[in-house]
Motif scaffolding. Structure first.
Motif, PDB file in Angstrom:
ATOM      1  N   ARG A   1      22.683  -2.644 -34.602  1.00 23.19           N
ATOM      2  CA  ARG A   1      21.202  -2.337 -34.656  1.00 23.19           C
ATOM      3  C   ARG A   1      20.439  -3.423 -35.593  1.00 23.19           C
ATOM      4  O   ARG A   1      20.914  -3.167 -36.743  1.00 23.19           O
ATOM      5  CB  ARG A   1      20.887  -0.806 -34.700  1.00 23.19           C
ATOM      6  CG  ARG A   1      19.689  -0.430 -33.903  1.00 23.19           C
ATOM      7  CD  ARG A   1      19.921   1.029 -33.719  1.00 23.19           C
ATOM      8  NE  ARG A   1      18.805   1.635 -34.964  1.00 23.19           N
ATOM      9  CZ  ARG A   1      19.022   2.763 -35.366  1.00 23.19           C
ATOM     10  NH1 ARG A   1      19.964   3.619 -34.944  1.00 23.19           N
ATOM     11  NH2 ARG A   1      18.292   3.262 -36.440  1.00 23.19           N
ATOM     12  N   ILE A   2      19.473  -4.049 -35.261  1.00 22.53           N
ATOM     13  CA  ILE A   2      18.772  -4.732 -36.347  1.00 22.53           C
ATOM     14  C   ILE A   2      17.374  -4.688 -36.167  1.00 22.53           C
ATOM     15  O   ILE A   2      16.799  -4.605 -35.170  1.00 22.53           O
ATOM     16  CB  ILE A   2      19.131  -6.151 -36.500  1.00 22.53           C
ATOM     17  CG1 ILE A   2      18.034  -6.848 -37.483  1.00 22.53           C
ATOM     18  CG2 ILE A   2      19.333  -6.890 -35.182  1.00 22.53           C
ATOM     19  CD1 ILE A   2      18.934  -8.157 -37.950  1.00 22.53           C
ATOM     20  N   GLY A   3      16.735  -4.164 -37.004  1.00 16.68           N
ATOM     21  CA  GLY A   3      15.121  -4.046 -37.037  1.00 16.68           C
ATOM     22  C   GLY A   3      14.485  -5.149 -37.444  1.00 16.68           C
ATOM     23  O   GLY A   3      14.924  -6.133 -38.002  1.00 16.68           O
ATOM     24  N   THR A   4      13.207  -5.170 -37.329  1.00 13.48           N
ATOM     25  CA  THR A   4      12.339  -6.235 -37.774  1.00 13.48           C
ATOM     26  C   THR A   4      12.431  -6.760 -39.291  1.00 13.48           C
ATOM     27  O   THR A   4      12.443  -7.635 -39.617  1.00 13.48           O
ATOM     28  CB  THR A   4      11.123  -5.915 -37.254  1.00 13.48           C
ATOM     29  OG1 THR A   4      10.859  -5.765 -36.017  1.00 13.48           O
ATOM     30  CG2 THR A   4       9.945  -7.168 -37.387  1.00 13.48           C
ATOM     31  N   LEU A   5      12.722  -5.492 -40.011  1.00 11.47           N
ATOM     32  CA  LEU A   5      12.276  -5.839 -41.425  1.00 11.47           C
ATOM     33  C   LEU A   5      13.524  -6.374 -42.172  1.00 11.47           C
ATOM     34  O   LEU A   5      13.293  -7.523 -42.633  1.00 11.47           O
ATOM     35  CB  LEU A   5      12.331  -4.328 -42.386  1.00 11.47           C
ATOM     36  CG  LEU A   5      10.974  -3.497 -42.034  1.00 11.47           C
ATOM     37  CD1 LEU A   5      10.968  -2.416 -42.475  1.00 11.47           C
ATOM     38  CD2 LEU A   5       9.792  -4.457 -42.422  1.00 11.47           C
ATOM     39  N   CYS A   6      14.754  -6.150 -41.663  1.00 11.30           N
ATOM     40  CA  CYS A   6      15.887  -6.889 -41.681  1.00 11.30           C
ATOM     41  C   CYS A   6      15.974  -8.263 -41.153  1.00 11.30           C
ATOM     42  O   CYS A   6      16.461  -9.340 -41.844  1.00 11.30           O
ATOM     43  CB  CYS A   6      17.194  -6.248 -41.536  1.00 11.30           C
ATOM     44  SG  CYS A   6      17.533  -4.617 -42.650  1.00 11.30           S
ATOM     45  N   ALA A   7      15.451  -8.427 -40.206  1.00 15.37           N
ATOM     46  CA  ALA A   7      15.198  -9.764 -39.343  1.00 15.37           C
ATOM     47  C   ALA A   7      14.318 -10.609 -40.434  1.00 15.37           C
ATOM     48  O   ALA A   7      14.536 -11.873 -40.635  1.00 15.37           O
ATOM     49  CB  ALA A   7      14.773  -9.698 -38.169  1.00 15.37           C
ATOM     50  N   GLN A   8      13.316 -10.105 -41.043  1.00 17.89           N
ATOM     51  CA  GLN A   8      12.356 -10.870 -41.695  1.00 17.89           C
ATOM     52  C   GLN A   8      13.033 -11.236 -42.996  1.00 17.89           C
ATOM     53  O   GLN A   8      12.939 -12.339 -43.412  1.00 17.89           O
ATOM     54  CB  GLN A   8      11.212  -9.854 -42.381  1.00 17.89           C
ATOM     55  CG  GLN A   8      10.233  -9.578 -41.062  1.00 17.89           C
ATOM     56  CD  GLN A   8       9.120  -8.833 -41.496  1.00 17.89           C
ATOM     57  OE1 GLN A   8       8.072  -8.850 -40.999  1.00 17.89           O
ATOM     58  NE2 GLN A   8       9.285  -8.151 -42.484  1.00 17.89           N
ATOM     59  N   VAL A   9      13.788 -10.230 -43.551  1.00 15.46           N
ATOM     60  CA  VAL A   9      14.692 -10.705 -44.888  1.00 15.46           C
ATOM     61  C   VAL A   9      15.702 -11.879 -44.625  1.00 15.46           C
ATOM     62  O   VAL A   9      15.819 -12.809 -45.542  1.00 15.46           O
ATOM     63  CB  VAL A   9      15.523  -9.624 -45.648  1.00 15.46           C
ATOM     64  CG1 VAL A   9      16.384 -10.089 -46.841  1.00 15.46           C
ATOM     65  CG2 VAL A   9      14.335  -8.457 -46.044  1.00 15.46           C
ATOM     66  N   LEU A  10      16.570 -11.725 -43.442  1.00 14.86           N
ATOM     67  CA  LEU A  10      17.188 -12.723 -43.176  1.00 14.86           C
ATOM     68  C   LEU A  10      16.733 -14.159 -42.950  1.00 14.86           C
ATOM     69  O   LEU A  10      17.174 -15.314 -43.466  1.00 14.86           O
ATOM     70  CB  LEU A  10      18.036 -12.357 -42.057  1.00 14.86           C
ATOM     71  CG  LEU A  10      19.168 -11.348 -42.081  1.00 14.86           C
ATOM     72  CD1 LEU A  10      19.655 -11.203 -40.776  1.00 14.86           C
ATOM     73  CD2 LEU A  10      20.307 -11.772 -43.090  1.00 14.86           C
TER      74      LEU A  10
ATOM     75  N   MET B   1       6.060 -16.864 -37.875  1.00 16.65           N
ATOM     76  CA  MET B   1       6.662 -16.545 -39.327  1.00 16.65           C
ATOM     77  C   MET B   1       5.691 -16.955 -40.508  1.00 16.65           C
ATOM     78  O   MET B   1       6.427 -16.908 -41.429  1.00 16.65           O
ATOM     79  CB  MET B   1       8.063 -16.913 -39.502  1.00 16.65           C
ATOM     80  CG  MET B   1       8.897 -16.386 -38.220  1.00 16.65           C
ATOM     81  SD  MET B   1      10.974 -16.947 -38.488  1.00 16.65           S
ATOM     82  CE  MET B   1      11.369 -16.639 -37.020  1.00 16.65           C
ATOM     83  N   ASP B   2       4.769 -17.550 -40.130  1.00 18.30           N
ATOM     84  CA  ASP B   2       4.067 -18.115 -41.023  1.00 18.30           C
ATOM     85  C   ASP B   2       3.784 -17.278 -42.390  1.00 18.30           C
ATOM     86  O   ASP B   2       3.622 -17.778 -43.436  1.00 18.30           O
ATOM     87  CB  ASP B   2       2.597 -18.737 -40.495  1.00 18.30           C
ATOM     88  CG  ASP B   2       2.757 -19.935 -39.529  1.00 18.30           C
ATOM     89  OD1 ASP B   2       3.994 -20.226 -39.356  1.00 18.30           O
ATOM     90  OD2 ASP B   2       1.699 -20.202 -38.665  1.00 18.30           O
ATOM     91  N   GLY B   3       3.556 -16.098 -42.298  1.00 17.50           N
ATOM     92  CA  GLY B   3       3.363 -15.264 -43.263  1.00 17.50           C
ATOM     93  C   GLY B   3       4.430 -14.892 -44.121  1.00 17.50           C
ATOM     94  O   GLY B   3       4.350 -14.144 -45.231  1.00 17.50           O
ATOM     95  N   LEU B   4       5.493 -15.064 -43.492  1.00 15.70           N
ATOM     96  CA  LEU B   4       6.807 -14.736 -44.310  1.00 15.70           C
ATOM     97  C   LEU B   4       6.784 -15.679 -45.965  1.00 15.70           C
ATOM     98  O   LEU B   4       6.938 -17.031 -45.747  1.00 15.70           O
ATOM     99  CB  LEU B   4       8.008 -15.217 -43.592  1.00 15.70           C
ATOM    100  CG  LEU B   4       9.338 -14.625 -43.815  1.00 15.70           C
ATOM    101  CD1 LEU B   4       9.405 -13.168 -43.766  1.00 15.70           C
ATOM    102  CD2 LEU B   4      10.520 -15.198 -42.990  1.00 15.70           C
ATOM    103  N   PRO B   5       6.883 -14.821 -46.830  1.00 18.39           N
ATOM    104  CA  PRO B   5       7.115 -15.307 -48.188  1.00 18.39           C
ATOM    105  C   PRO B   5       8.360 -15.764 -48.573  1.00 18.39           C
ATOM    106  O   PRO B   5       9.438 -15.510 -47.663  1.00 18.39           O
ATOM    107  CB  PRO B   5       6.526 -14.266 -49.061  1.00 18.39           C
ATOM    108  CG  PRO B   5       6.614 -12.978 -48.463  1.00 18.39           C
ATOM    109  CD  PRO B   5       6.704 -13.428 -46.893  1.00 18.39           C
ATOM    110  N   ALA B   6       8.574 -16.475 -49.677  1.00 16.15           N
ATOM    111  CA  ALA B   6       9.955 -16.869 -50.083  1.00 16.15           C
ATOM    112  C   ALA B   6      10.871 -15.700 -50.515  1.00 16.15           C
ATOM    113  O   ALA B   6      10.189 -14.513 -50.595  1.00 16.15           O
ATOM    114  CB  ALA B   6       9.838 -17.744 -51.413  1.00 16.15           C
ATOM    115  N   LEU B   7      12.154 -15.696 -50.339  1.00 15.57           N
ATOM    116  CA  LEU B   7      12.934 -14.684 -50.488  1.00 15.57           C
ATOM    117  C   LEU B   7      12.661 -14.151 -51.774  1.00 15.57           C
ATOM    118  O   LEU B   7      12.800 -12.506 -52.074  1.00 15.57           O
ATOM    119  CB  LEU B   7      14.533 -15.098 -50.397  1.00 15.57           C
ATOM    120  CG  LEU B   7      15.640 -13.777 -50.531  1.00 15.57           C
ATOM    121  CD1 LEU B   7      15.293 -13.188 -49.135  1.00 15.57           C
ATOM    122  CD2 LEU B   7      16.939 -14.421 -50.608  1.00 15.57           C
TER     123      LEU B   7
END
Lengths: 121, 97, 765
Positions: free
Chosen positions: B46-55, C221-227
């Motif tokens: 299972r992967i949620g949006t938050l982890c997808a964002q981090v990746l 994903m434009d709003g996605l900041p740097a890690l």
């Protein structure tokens, strides 16, 4: 693997209905009778989703939801509010406390299973 | 095996990548910065949006650093979820061997 | 467990909730303003409504709904729960109880009454005062103006948010929106961080959305900041979705029902605002997302007809749900597993984690339900054990000459243990008198209404426990006494005010344990017994001689005589041909006694003393014509050794005994029971002065007294057959069967050849 549902409701009638409906729909069901017990059994229940009533003795649904959301391990568990309260104010309070969704009573098995499926992966 | 600082590092993702996992995943990725990374997503259920964002944020950072950021093995659930949410991981799939 | 069983549970729960409701309202009536009390009252009604809704009990739901709305006003401090308000609420609680009973047993309810109360409750919720309040001379809106809003007749129907739906399993089909021509929608979806914080996820919403039709998606994903600067729990992704569906915009919006507040959402028809330059790379979403949802069968491949797949999904869901309709033994198994689990827990000290797990699994209640039959069987067996132990003791004593053997000590311990087991077993069947007491408060309300009196019922010692069989038989005499206390005991409010009393009368019902019995007191603060009137009536009815010299107490106790009523006019309540004599008889049938003491102007107190159980009896063991008999101790007033000078012949064969200043008929038990052909010589025996159902006294002649002891009652009817004059039997320590005398029957049998019962009193003085 069976999904685990924790139900929190002080009414024996509703508890039995939930149990029968959820078991027959293939869920594993753990039940608590009020918010305090709900928080107590959280660890052992390790639920995938929680279904809770609002009006309960000792600790009501709002307090229970807040408690779950403050729990480091279980704060991500989706919580459905099962209540006859259909007015916006109650929904709003439940939402603010951290409820994921709600099921408006009268108790209807289809609505229940449907809502659980909506908030679980 | 290589001993330079560009030695590949690997990261195995947890089966459930939900709200609770996002912060941990973020920290793991940060700790791997500066080296090429291979991500093993074979156990993901299972992967949620938050982890997808981090990746995805990680993929961009690695790209800026001109380091490779690749997915070596991916589970079916991982592929399908990324497809569902419109995140294209095809360019990040490991191509060697 | 099937729906009928759950329904039965529902009705049991209703009973508990109704009791909770009433006791809460009574607390509020006494000035309790604890918010938890109000909450408990609200919850009780709420709970009944919830369950009733699930079973489609519409009448119950409608009434509970109106009641609940008004209670909510109290809960939110918009309505002060004063006495007038509580009066309406207590009546409503009664109607709710009636509706519950009607729903269970199919009886009917007083519809006019329930309609009237719905009106009154709604008026309260709308900030209007109860009509009763109009009596108060305070400036308030005209009392006539308590008109319920016109459409209020069917309130539940007018409330949009609340629609009782019968417990049904084919709901899904009915709810399916009508098919529309496939249309392409454009959806902009931008979640806020709150969405994730509440355990929801965009992936789930997108999954549900993809099920509606053919979908392609672009992730912004434009709003996605740097890690380095990302907040892992914040929302950055947003989506633009193109969805071709025949389900309509409503279904799209309903996917986002739970997320409404936690995202930005735009749903538009494709082409509406087609900005030609703004072409985003859209990724088609394959339909087969089965991995995301184990519930959906994975058979559907991409490109297959959408409707067909949707139907399959629906079926899968319906299958799962409709299984709930068929009887399942899962719950039953869980229940049978519970009992041993419970005992294990108390026996071995299970680890805390285990206990918690058990609690979680069984939603443990501190009680178990056991068939009364099983308890009765156990009580019976323990009775045998007691008898057996007594027999064993006796034979050891008879055979043990030195009397110091260790066997004696062991036997003493056995006796102690047996007694303890007996007490514990009896305690299983013991229950608090609370339910009976609670029933009385409704009776008080109804009679107060009928008589136009204002009455407060105060109960004390509701948790006092007594055997269930006693409780069951207590309600009837108590009901009658309460009626009597309100109808005859209390004065009208006007009279009370004139006497300088609170216009509201008080009836106090108390229960307590006293020396192994339960004592129930019923006190009113009314006018007390009008002794002149009672006395006159007794003379008129030939109960006493015109010149009889009776103590106050004796006069008061005249009201227990058959057919005695002091009310000037026969009222609805007490004019049912049931007098206090019937009350006395039913109390005595339970092995109890009843007394009255009264203070003119201050009220009366009825005191009932009852055995804690009907399974054992304190008796006096006597000998009559070489037979051993047991006389219930409660019947015996005193014992005496007759002197020859006290015995007087009367008529052909009857005798009287003079006790102090009065005469009492002498009844030869041996003759009545045909144990002997001729009368015994009273001087050689013992006389037991007993009180019989008419209130008159008799002296029962027996040959000798062996002693007092507790005996286990064995029904003669169950084991042999009914014997006139004998109530039951018991087995004594020596193994002999002893008969227990039915004192009332003996006295009644003696009347045939004896004096008129009234004569005993008439002779007094």
């Amino acid at each position: 693997m069976k999904k685990r549902v924790l139900t929190v409701d002080d009414s024996r009638t509703i508890r039995n209905m939930l149990l029968v409906t959820l078991n027959n729909a293939g869920f594993e069901t753990i039940q608590a009778e009020d918010g305090v017990e709900g928080l107590e059994v959280l660890e052992t229940a390790n639920p995938d989703v929680i279904v809770t009533d609002i009006n309960m003795p000792r600790l009501d649904g709002f307090g229970f939801i807040e408690g779950v959301r403050k729990n480091d391990r279980y704060r991500a568990v989706p919580i459905l509010v099962l209540t006859t309260e259909s007015d916006a104010e109650k929904k709003n309070r439940a939402r603010q406390a951290g409820a994921t969704g709600w099921i408006v009573k009268p108790f209807d098995p289809t609505k229940l299973i449907d809502a659980i499926e909506r908030v679980t992966a | 095996m290589a001993s330079r600082n560009t030695a590949k590092k690997s990261l195995k993702l947890a089966p459930v990548l939900d709200l609770n996992e996002a912060t941990a995943l973020h920290e793991r990725l940060l700790s791997l910065k500066g080296a090429p990374v291979v991500i093993d997503a074979s156990a993901v259920e299972r992967i949620g949006t938050l982890c997808a964002q981090v990746l995805m944020a990680g993929a961009r950072s690695w790209e800026e650093d001109r380091m490779s950021f690749t997915f070596a093995k991916v589970s079916d659930a991982f592929v399908k979820t990324t497809q569902l949410i419109g995140v294209d991981i095809a360019p990040l799939m490991a191509k060697e061997i | 467990m099937d729906m009928n069983e759950i329904k039965e549970i529902f009705f049991q729960e209703c009973e508990e909730q109704l009791a909770e409701l009433e006791s809460g309202l009574l607390k509020l009536n006494d000035g309790d303003r604890d918010p938890e009390t109000v909450n408990a009252v609200f919850r009780a009604v709420h709970s009944i409504k919830g369950g009733a809704g699930a079973f489609g009990l519409d009448d119950l739901v409608s009434f509970a709904h109106v009641f609940e709305t008004t209670l909510d006003c109290v809960r939110s401090n918009r309505l002060e729960p004063n006495q007038d308000v509580l009066k309406v609420m207590l009546k409503s609680a009664d109607v709710l109880a009636d509706l519950t009973n009607a729903a269970r047993d199919g009886g009917s309810v007083d519809e006019a009454r329930s309609r009237q109360l719905i009106k009154e409750l709604e008026a309260l919720a709308n900030g209007e005062l109860p009509q009763a309040a109009a009596v108060e001379p305070v400036a308030r809106p005209a009392p006539v103006a308590a008109p319920a809003p016109a459409p209020a007749a069917a309130p539940a129907v007018t409330d949009e948010g609340f629609q009782p739906v019968a417990f049904s399993f084919d709901e899904f089909e009915a709810n399916e929106p009508p098919a529309i021509e496939p249309t392409t929608f454009e959806i902009l979806f931008r979640p806020k961080s709150e969405l994730y914080a509440k355990g929801n996820d965009a992936t789930l919403l997108l999954r549900d959305l993809s099920r509606l039709g053919e979908m392609s998606i672009h992730c912004d994903m434009d709003g996605l900041p740097a890690l380095g600067s990302i907040n892992p729990e914040a929302a950055y992704f947003a989506w633009k979705i193109s969805l071709k569906t025949d389900k309509g915009e409503e279904s799209i919006r309903s996917v986002f029902e739970f997320a409404e507040w936690d995202c930005e959402l735009e749903v538009t028809l494709a082409g509406d605002h087609a900005a030609p330059g703004e072409e985003l790379p859209m990724q088609p979403v394959p339909f087969d997302l089965s991995m995301l949802d184990e519930e959906i069968p994975a058979s559907a491949g991409a490109g297959e007809d959408d409707d067909q797949v949707a139907a399959q999904q629906r079926e899968a869901r319906d299958d799962a749900v409709s299984a709930a309709a068929t009887a399942s033994n899962v719950l039953q198994m869980a229940q049978t597993a519970r009992a041993p689990a419970e005992s294990n827990r108390s026996a071995a000290s299970a680890s805390a984690a285990q206990a918690a797990a058990q609690q979680a699994a069984s939603a443990a209640t501190p009680t178990i339900r056991v068939d009364l039959d099983r308890v009765d069987r156990l009580i019976n067996l323990v009775g045998e054990l007691v008898i057996n132990q007594a027999m064993l003791s006796q034979s050891v004593i008879e055979n043990d000459t030195n009397g110091t053997s260790s066997i004696n000590m062991g036997l003493e311990e056995l006796q102690q243990l047996t007694r303890e087991i007996q007490d514990s077993v009896m305690a299983i069947r013991a229950q608090p008198v609370k339910p009976v007491f609670q029933r009385m408060s409704r009776i008080v309300r109804e009679i107060a209404d009928m008589t136009g009196k204002s009455v407060r019922l105060v109960t004390e010692g509701e948790n006092t426990e007594v055997d269930k069989t006693v409780i069951d038989k207590l309600a009837e005499p108590l009901t009658h006494m309460i009626r009597n206390a309100v109808d005859h005991g209390l004065e009208t409010p006007e009279k009370r005010v004139a006497a300088g009393k609170n216009p509201e009368g008080t009836v106090r019902l108390t229960a307590k344990h006293r020396s192994g019995r339960i004592v129930i007191e019923l006190a009113d603060d009314g006018a007390g017994i009008n002794r002149e009137k009672v006395r006159q009536k007794a003379i008129d009815n030939d109960l006493i001689a015109a010149d009889a010299n009776l103590s106050d107490e004796e006069i008061d106790n005249l009201i227990f005589h058959a057919g005695f009523s002091t009310a000037d006019k026969i009222s609805d309540i007490s004019g049912r041909g049931v007098g206090m004599d019937v009350v006395k008889r039913s109390i005595q049938a339970l092995g109890g006694r009843i007394n009255i003491s009264s203070k003119p102007g201050h009220g009366s107190v009825f005191t009932m003393s009852l055995p804690l159980t009907l399974a054992v009896l304190d008796g006096m063991v006597v000998t009559v014509a070489n037979q051993t008999l047991v006389v219930p101790l409660t019947a015996i007033v005193e014992t005496l050794q007759p002197e020859a000078s006290a015995i007087h012949s009367f008529g052909a064969s009857q005798r009287l005994i003079s006790i102090r200043n009065s005469f009492c008929p002498l009844v030869d038990v041996g003759r009545i029971l045909n144990f002997r052909a001729t009368q015994a010589n009273p001087v050689e025996g013992v006389a037991l002065l007993v009180e019989s159902e008419g209130g008159g006294q008799r002296a029962l002649m027996v040959d000798a007294i062996q002693g007092q002891r507790q005996v286990v009652i064995k029904s003669l009817e169950a084991n042999y057959t009914h014997v006139p004059g004998i109530a039951a039997a018991t087995i004594l320590g020596d193994g002999r069967v002893a008969l227990i005398l039915d004192v009332d029957a003996i006295v009644a049998a003696s009347r045939g050849h004896s004096l008129k019962p009234e004569m005993s009193l008439a002779a007094a003085g």
